[in-house]
Design a protein around this motif. Structure first.
Motif, PDB file in Angstrom:
ATOM      1  N   LEU A   1       0.807  -1.223   0.000  1.00 25.69           N
ATOM      2  CA  LEU A   1       0.000   0.000   0.000  1.00 25.69           C
ATOM      3  C   LEU A   1       0.840   1.274   0.000  1.00 25.69           C
ATOM      4  O   LEU A   1       0.341   2.337  -0.372  1.00 25.69           O
ATOM      5  CB  LEU A   1      -0.934   0.002   1.217  1.00 25.69           C
ATOM      6  CG  LEU A   1      -2.007  -1.081   1.207  1.00 25.69           C
ATOM      7  CD1 LEU A   1      -2.712  -1.137   2.563  1.00 25.69           C
ATOM      8  CD2 LEU A   1      -2.994  -0.855   0.076  1.00 25.69           C
ATOM      9  N   ARG A   2       2.098   1.191   0.370  1.00 27.20           N
ATOM     10  CA  ARG A   2       2.929   2.388   0.527  1.00 27.20           C
ATOM     11  C   ARG A   2       4.005   2.572  -0.538  1.00 27.20           C
ATOM     12  O   ARG A   2       4.558   3.658  -0.665  1.00 27.20           O
ATOM     13  CB  ARG A   2       3.596   2.362   1.906  1.00 27.20           C
ATOM     14  CG  ARG A   2       2.598   2.524   3.052  1.00 27.20           C
ATOM     15  CD  ARG A   2       3.264   2.703   4.392  1.00 27.20           C
ATOM     16  NE  ARG A   2       4.343   3.671   4.396  1.00 27.20           N
ATOM     17  CZ  ARG A   2       4.196   5.006   4.491  1.00 27.20           C
ATOM     18  NH1 ARG A   2       3.006   5.538   4.573  1.00 27.20           N
ATOM     19  NH2 ARG A   2       5.259   5.786   4.518  1.00 27.20           N
ATOM     20  N   VAL A   3       4.335   1.534  -1.292  1.00 26.17           N
ATOM     21  CA  VAL A   3       5.441   1.618  -2.242  1.00 26.17           C
ATOM     22  C   VAL A   3       5.134   2.679  -3.308  1.00 26.17           C
ATOM     23  O   VAL A   3       3.992   2.841  -3.734  1.00 26.17           O
ATOM     24  CB  VAL A   3       5.745   0.239  -2.867  1.00 26.17           C
ATOM     25  CG1 VAL A   3       4.650  -0.240  -3.787  1.00 26.17           C
ATOM     26  CG2 VAL A   3       7.096   0.228  -3.549  1.00 26.17           C
ATOM     27  N   LYS A   4       6.169   3.418  -3.710  1.00 29.06           N
ATOM     28  CA  LYS A   4       6.006   4.442  -4.736  1.00 29.06           C
ATOM     29  C   LYS A   4       7.327   4.652  -5.452  1.00 29.06           C
ATOM     30  O   LYS A   4       8.367   4.181  -5.011  1.00 29.06           O
ATOM     31  CB  LYS A   4       5.505   5.758  -4.132  1.00 29.06           C
ATOM     32  CG  LYS A   4       6.458   6.389  -3.139  1.00 29.06           C
ATOM     33  CD  LYS A   4       5.876   7.656  -2.555  1.00 29.06           C
ATOM     34  CE  LYS A   4       6.853   8.267  -1.556  1.00 29.06           C
ATOM     35  NZ  LYS A   4       6.358   9.496  -0.991  1.00 29.06           N
ATOM     36  N   GLY A   5       7.264   5.351  -6.564  1.00 27.01           N
ATOM     37  CA  GLY A   5       8.476   5.664  -7.313  1.00 27.01           C
ATOM     38  C   GLY A   5       8.766   4.644  -8.394  1.00 27.01           C
ATOM     39  O   GLY A   5       7.931   3.804  -8.743  1.00 27.01           O
TER      40      GLY A   5
END
Length: 123
Positions: free
Chosen positions: A20-24
């Motif tokens: 739910l938090r991974v980004k980039g």
């Protein structure tokens, strides 16, 4: 088994939080890889614990590390490296040496290594 089952149960929640938090860069591939892990670990863990409990009786679960909100891909890969090392150590316990128990742990190890492969190589 108590510690192994607890660590694996926690890994399901931790992977979902990372998901739910991974980004980039590489986040979508990581998002999918982590979803595959948290959806795949529960049926494998159920098989492991239920088989063990069929022979040895009910287990209790123990406390595990707190939740990590750092969802950078490097940190997630480090988490899976640590998880793999923990499972490799704990599977050597004398009460886990029945072949069917080791087979279930092998299936869990396969899921962990497959997830790590996707996190590292499918960005």
């Amino acid at each position: 088994m108590k510690e192994l089952a607890s660590v694996l149960m926690h890994s399901r929640t931790q992977a979902h939080i990372y998901h739910l938090r991974v980004k980039g860069t590489g986040a979508f591939a990581a998002h999918l890889a982590l979803q595959g892990y948290y959806e795949g670990i529960l049926p494998l863990l159920d098989g492991l614990v239920e088989g063990y409990q069929g022979v040895n009786g009910l287990i209790e679960f123990s406390n595990v590390d707190s939740i990590d909100n750092n969802a950078t891909i490097d940190n997630v890969v480090k988490y899976f490296d640590k998880l793999i090392a923990i499972v490799d150590k704990l599977r050597k316990d004398s009460t886990l040496q029945e072949s069917f128990i080791q087979n279930e742990i092998d299936n869990i190890a396969m899921l962990m290594y497959s997830t790590k492969y996707k996190l590292v190589n499918l960005q």
